[in-house]
Scaffold this motif. Structure first.
Motif, PDB file in Angstrom:
ATOM      1  N   TYR A  99      48.480  52.053  15.477  1.00  0.00           N
ATOM      2  CA  TYR A  99      49.548  51.427  16.277  1.00  0.00           C
ATOM      3  C   TYR A  99      49.555  49.908  16.074  1.00  0.00           C
ATOM      4  O   TYR A  99      48.505  49.299  15.923  1.00  0.00           O
ATOM      5  N   SER A 100      50.753  49.327  16.105  1.00  0.00           N
ATOM      6  CA  SER A 100      50.861  47.871  15.928  1.00  0.00           C
ATOM      7  C   SER A 100      50.666  47.118  17.240  1.00  0.00           C
ATOM      8  O   SER A 100      50.271  45.952  17.233  1.00  0.00           O
ATOM      9  N   HIS A 101      50.969  47.766  18.354  1.00  0.00           N
ATOM     10  CA  HIS A 101      50.871  47.127  19.662  1.00  0.00           C
ATOM     11  C   HIS A 101      50.125  48.050  20.626  1.00  0.00           C
ATOM     12  O   HIS A 101      50.245  49.276  20.526  1.00  0.00           O
ATOM     13  N   VAL A 102      49.401  47.448  21.540  1.00  0.00           N
ATOM     14  CA  VAL A 102      48.714  48.239  22.565  1.00  0.00           C
ATOM     15  C   VAL A 102      48.943  47.608  23.932  1.00  0.00           C
ATOM     16  O   VAL A 102      49.181  46.396  24.050  1.00  0.00           O
ATOM     17  N   TRP A 103      48.886  48.445  24.948  1.00  0.00           N
ATOM     18  CA  TRP A 103      48.889  47.974  26.332  1.00  0.00           C
ATOM     19  C   TRP A 103      47.456  47.708  26.769  1.00  0.00           C
ATOM     20  O   TRP A 103      46.577  48.556  26.548  1.00  0.00           O
ATOM     21  N   LEU A 104      47.257  46.581  27.389  1.00  0.00           N
ATOM     22  CA  LEU A 104      46.005  46.333  28.099  1.00  0.00           C
ATOM     23  C   LEU A 104      46.305  46.368  29.592  1.00  0.00           C
ATOM     24  O   LEU A 104      47.282  45.758  30.053  1.00  0.00           O
ATOM     25  N   LEU A 105      45.501  47.114  30.328  1.00  0.00           N
ATOM     26  CA  LEU A 105      45.570  47.068  31.786  1.00  0.00           C
ATOM     27  C   LEU A 105      44.309  46.364  32.241  1.00  0.00           C
ATOM     28  O   LEU A 105      43.203  46.744  31.819  1.00  0.00           O
ATOM     29  N   TYR A 106      44.465  45.343  33.046  1.00  0.00           N
ATOM     30  CA  TYR A 106      43.259  44.636  33.482  1.00  0.00           C
ATOM     31  C   TYR A 106      43.333  44.309  34.960  1.00  0.00           C
ATOM     32  O   TYR A 106      44.387  44.388  35.594  1.00  0.00           O
ATOM     33  N   TRP A 107      42.174  44.018  35.509  1.00  0.00           N
ATOM     34  CA  TRP A 107      42.001  43.870  36.955  1.00  0.00           C
ATOM     35  C   TRP A 107      41.897  42.387  37.280  1.00  0.00           C
ATOM     36  O   TRP A 107      40.971  41.725  36.832  1.00  0.00           O
ATOM     37  N   MET A 108      42.861  41.903  38.044  1.00  0.00           N
ATOM     38  CA  MET A 108      42.893  40.472  38.359  1.00  0.00           C
ATOM     39  C   MET A 108      42.061  40.223  39.599  1.00  0.00           C
ATOM     40  O   MET A 108      42.552  40.152  40.719  1.00  0.00           O
ATOM     41  N   ASP A 109      40.752  40.080  39.351  1.00  0.00           N
ATOM     42  CA  ASP A 109      39.784  40.168  40.432  1.00  0.00           C
ATOM     43  C   ASP A 109      39.714  38.929  41.314  1.00  0.00           C
ATOM     44  O   ASP A 109      38.922  38.897  42.249  1.00  0.00           O
ATOM     45  N   ARG A 110      40.526  37.917  40.995  1.00  0.00           N
ATOM     46  CA  ARG A 110      40.490  36.718  41.842  1.00  0.00           C
ATOM     47  C   ARG A 110      41.692  36.637  42.787  1.00  0.00           C
ATOM     48  O   ARG A 110      41.863  35.647  43.497  1.00  0.00           O
ATOM     49  N   ALA A 111      42.548  37.640  42.771  1.00  0.00           N
ATOM     50  CA  ALA A 111      43.804  37.555  43.525  1.00  0.00           C
ATOM     51  C   ALA A 111      43.686  38.220  44.894  1.00  0.00           C
ATOM     52  O   ALA A 111      43.051  39.266  45.036  1.00  0.00           O
ATOM     53  N   ARG A 112      44.312  37.632  45.917  1.00  0.00           N
ATOM     54  CA  ARG A 112      44.372  38.308  47.210  1.00  0.00           C
ATOM     55  C   ARG A 112      45.354  39.471  47.121  1.00  0.00           C
ATOM     56  O   ARG A 112      46.238  39.483  46.259  1.00  0.00           O
ATOM     57  N   ARG A 113      45.197  40.449  47.979  1.00  0.00           N
ATOM     58  CA  ARG A 113      45.917  41.722  47.837  1.00  0.00           C
ATOM     59  C   ARG A 113      46.900  41.995  48.966  1.00  0.00           C
ATOM     60  O   ARG A 113      47.579  43.018  48.943  1.00  0.00           O
TER      61      ARG A 113
END
Lengths: 158, 158
Positions: free
Chosen positions: A69-83
């Protein structure tokens, strides 16, 4: 790790549920040139930066065939953000907008979604282009990009 | 809820980490016409089905301005999938492929990503088209679709 910012006028917090419903594993880290949120590009479209995705070696076999594949999705956890902010005033907008109408890191589940160019794979490490997150951001998933399901060039936005 | 399938020849499981690193909230449910995985279309490109996203009312204010977008991302939790298979043999492929080169529900963090057409918003409910998941699937995020960052019509796949 919480880096809480105070609410701006017009911002609204909600009461989060009392407990989590499921758990995520951090399966690796994303390496980028950006050491703080201030240094990060606003999104992947404004980035040409090279980065590395360092996957926990226990998952390395999961990369088999990803190089097709030429492109991939990254899913990441923005651990510094309030929820808890449900209505936010982004600096670039200057007025309130609902959290789900924004790609802000601040959201009930702080998961970011970034399509990046896949340049190569060396063992458990991906070389990628167009990264936009802070160096060391926890990775939670990698998916192949499918133009058939993911590409809507005429999608409307304000 | 675990609906474990046995591994097929060529499939490889890995040892998952001893504990989770972060927790997710289920913020709503996705309503679809599909009562089992066998009934589900293979992906959103093969679906024209109408569905509803029922958001927990505590998050309803988060939908403000989302109606300005024609497409939205749904992130949902595939709570019936096993998480330890790192190499899989999808029925449509007939040979092993790495988990991260597949959009299979089976992955360390069983998060699915689906771009759907947004037809309308009524209170805390979205009306959408092109749903592909089982009725009742837990929702974990809604994001606006940005063609600038998300659309790569020429992305290469095998």
């Amino acid at each position: 790790m919480a880096e809480r910012s105070d609410a701006r006028p017009g911002e609204v917090a909600t009461e989060l549920p009392a407990s989590h419903d499921a758990g995520v594993y951090f399966i690796g880290r994303i390496r980028t040139p950006f050491k703080s949120r201030a240094e990060c590009p606003r999104n992947t479209a404004e980035s040409d930066a090279l980065g590395r995705v360092e996957l926990d070696p226990r998952f390395a076999a999961g990369l088999e065939d990803l190089g097709l594949y030429s492109h991939v999705w990254l899913l990441y956890w923005m651990d510094r953000a309030r929820r808890d902010l449900i209505r936010q005033v982004p600096a670039h907008l200057g007025r309130p907008r609902g959290t789900f109408a924004l790609r802000s890191p601040v959201r009930p589940n702080p998961i970011a979604l970034a399509a990046v160019e896949l340049l190569g794979i060396d063992g458990a490490t991906l070389r990628v282009r167009k990264v936009d997150c802070i160096d060391g951001t926890p990775l939670i998933d990698i998916k192949p990009y499918f133009a058939s399901t993911d590409s809507f060039p005429d999608a409307r936005r304000p």
